[in-house]
Design an enzyme around this catalytic site. Structure first.
Site, mmCIF file in Angstrom:
data_model
loop_
_atom_site.group_PDB
_atom_site.id
_atom_site.type_symbol
_atom_site.label_atom_id
_atom_site.label_comp_id
_atom_site.label_asym_id
_atom_site.label_seq_id
_atom_site.Cartn_x
_atom_site.Cartn_y
_atom_site.Cartn_z
ATOM 1 N N ASP A 84 0.953 -1.173 0.103
ATOM 2 C CA ASP A 84 -0.075 -0.022 -0.135
ATOM 3 C C ASP A 84 0.910 1.365 0.106
ATOM 4 O O ASP A 84 2.026 1.145 0.317
ATOM 5 C CB ASP A 84 -0.992 -0.094 1.195
ATOM 6 C CG ASP A 84 -1.992 -0.901 1.317
ATOM 7 O OD1 ASP A 84 -2.178 -1.678 0.052
ATOM 8 O OD2 ASP A 84 -2.315 -1.493 2.197
HETATM 9 N N1 URA Z 1 -1.448 -6.115 3.816
HETATM 10 C C1 URA Z 1 -1.647 -4.836 3.722
HETATM 11 O O1 URA Z 1 -2.662 -4.555 4.500
HETATM 12 N N2 URA Z 1 -1.084 -3.889 3.261
HETATM 13 C C2 URA Z 1 0.120 -3.965 2.606
HETATM 14 O O2 URA Z 1 0.608 -3.017 1.937
HETATM 15 C C3 URA Z 1 0.685 -5.326 2.475
HETATM 16 C C4 URA Z 1 -0.129 -6.014 3.098
#
Ligand code: URA
Length: 239
Positions: free
Chosen positions: A101
Site C-alpha cells: 500500500d
Molecule cells: N497487507 C496490507 O494490508 N497492506 C500492504 O501493503 C501489504 C499487506
C-alpha cells in the site's frame, strides 16, 4: 527456443500484442527472411530484425528495495505520484513483484523477469511474507490465536497467519507491535486481518519475503540481487 513475439517484447521495444501486429504485417525478419507466422520459434542465436533494425534481448534485472511511505507500487501513476520504479535508475522495464500500500513501507522486489515474479507471487508454502504492524490497541492471546486459525475477509475468503508474535507493548499509548506472517498477497490483507479482530493498523512494514530480508537497506535504498539469490528463487519452484 521461444516464440518470436515473446522475444520481440522482451527486447523492450514494444508489447507482445504490438509485436504480433509487427509480425503479421511483415515488419519482422528472422535471419534476413521476412516471417509472418505468429507461432514461429526462435533461439538465442537467431538474428531478429524489426523494421530492418536488429533487436537485442533485454538483460534480466533484479532488485530489492526498502520502500518508503508515500510511494506507489506500480510502474506509472495516473496522479503523477512517485512510484517504486522511479527509485531505481535503470533503462530496463522493471516492475514490482506484488504490491504494498501507499502508506506501507519495507521490502519489495522488482524485476523484468516474469517467471521470477510468478514464482514469488503464486501462493506457495515456501514464500512467506512477514510484516511488523503497529496496532491501535493491545492484542490479546485469543485474538492472535484467531488470526492463526483463520479469519474471514469480507469477500468470504478465509486466510490464516503463518505466525503471530507480540513484539512490544506500549501501555501508555495503548498500542502494540505485532509480527505477522502470511502466504497470500491479497489487497490490504494484513490490515483486513487485524480489522477482523478489532484493530486498526497504524503502521505497516514488510520485513521478509521468502528468504529475503532488508538487512542494512535504509528507507529508499535498493541493491541488485546476486545471481545466487536469483537461483535460489528458481529453486523454490522445484521443491
Ligand atoms: N497487507 C496490507 O494490508 N497492506 C500492504 O501493503 C501489504 C499487506
Amino acid at each position: 527456443m521461444e516464440r518470436l513475439q515473446k522475444r520481440i517484447a522482451e527486447s523492450g521495444i514494444t508489447s507482445r500484442r504490438k509485436a504480433e501486429e509487427l509480425i503479421t504485417s511483415g515488419k519482422v525478419k528472422v535471419n534476413g527472411k521476412v516471417v509472418t507466422e505468429l507461432g514461429t520459434k526462435v533461439s538465442n542465436k537467431d538474428k531478429i530484425e524489426v523494421n530492418n533494425e536488429l533487436i537485442e534481448k533485454e538483460q534480466k534485472e533484479y532488485y530489492i528495495l526498502n520502500k518508503p511511505r508515500g510511494v506507489v507500487t506500480t510502474t506509472s501513476d495516473e496522479h503523477g505520484r512517485k512510484t517504486v520504479v522511479d527509485l531505481i535508475p535503470t533503462k530496463a522495464r522493471i516492475y514490482p513483484v506484488g504490491r504494498l500500500d501507499y502508506d506501507t513501507t519495507g521490502l519489495i522486489l522488482l524485476t523484468n523477469d516474469g517467471e521470477f515474479a510468478n514464482i514469488l507471487m503464486h501462493p506457495n508454502d515456501q514464500v512467506e511474507k512477514v510484516y511488523m504492524a503497529k496496532l491501535n490497541g493491545i492484542i490479546k492471546g485469543e485474538q492472535m490465536k484467531k488470526l492463526k486459525e483463520g479469519v474471514e475477509l469480507e469477500d468470504g475468503v478465509i486466510v490464516a497467519a503463518t505466525r503471530v508474535k507480540l513484539k512490544k507493548v506500549n501501555e501508555k499509548a495503548n498500542t502494540c507491535m505485532v509480527q505477522i506472517g502470511i502466504h497470500e498477497g491479497k489487497n490490504h490483507q494484513v490490515k483486513k486481518m487485524f480489522e477482523s479482530v478489532g484493530f486498526l493498523v497504524e503502521k505497516l512494514k514488510r520485513e521478509k519475503v521468502a528468504f529475503f530480508t532488508l538487512k542494512d537497506l535504509q528507507s529508499g535504498e535498493y541493491r541488485k540481487l546476486t545471481p545466487k539469490e536469483v537461483a535460489k528463487v528458481y529453486a523454490l519452484e522445484q521443491k
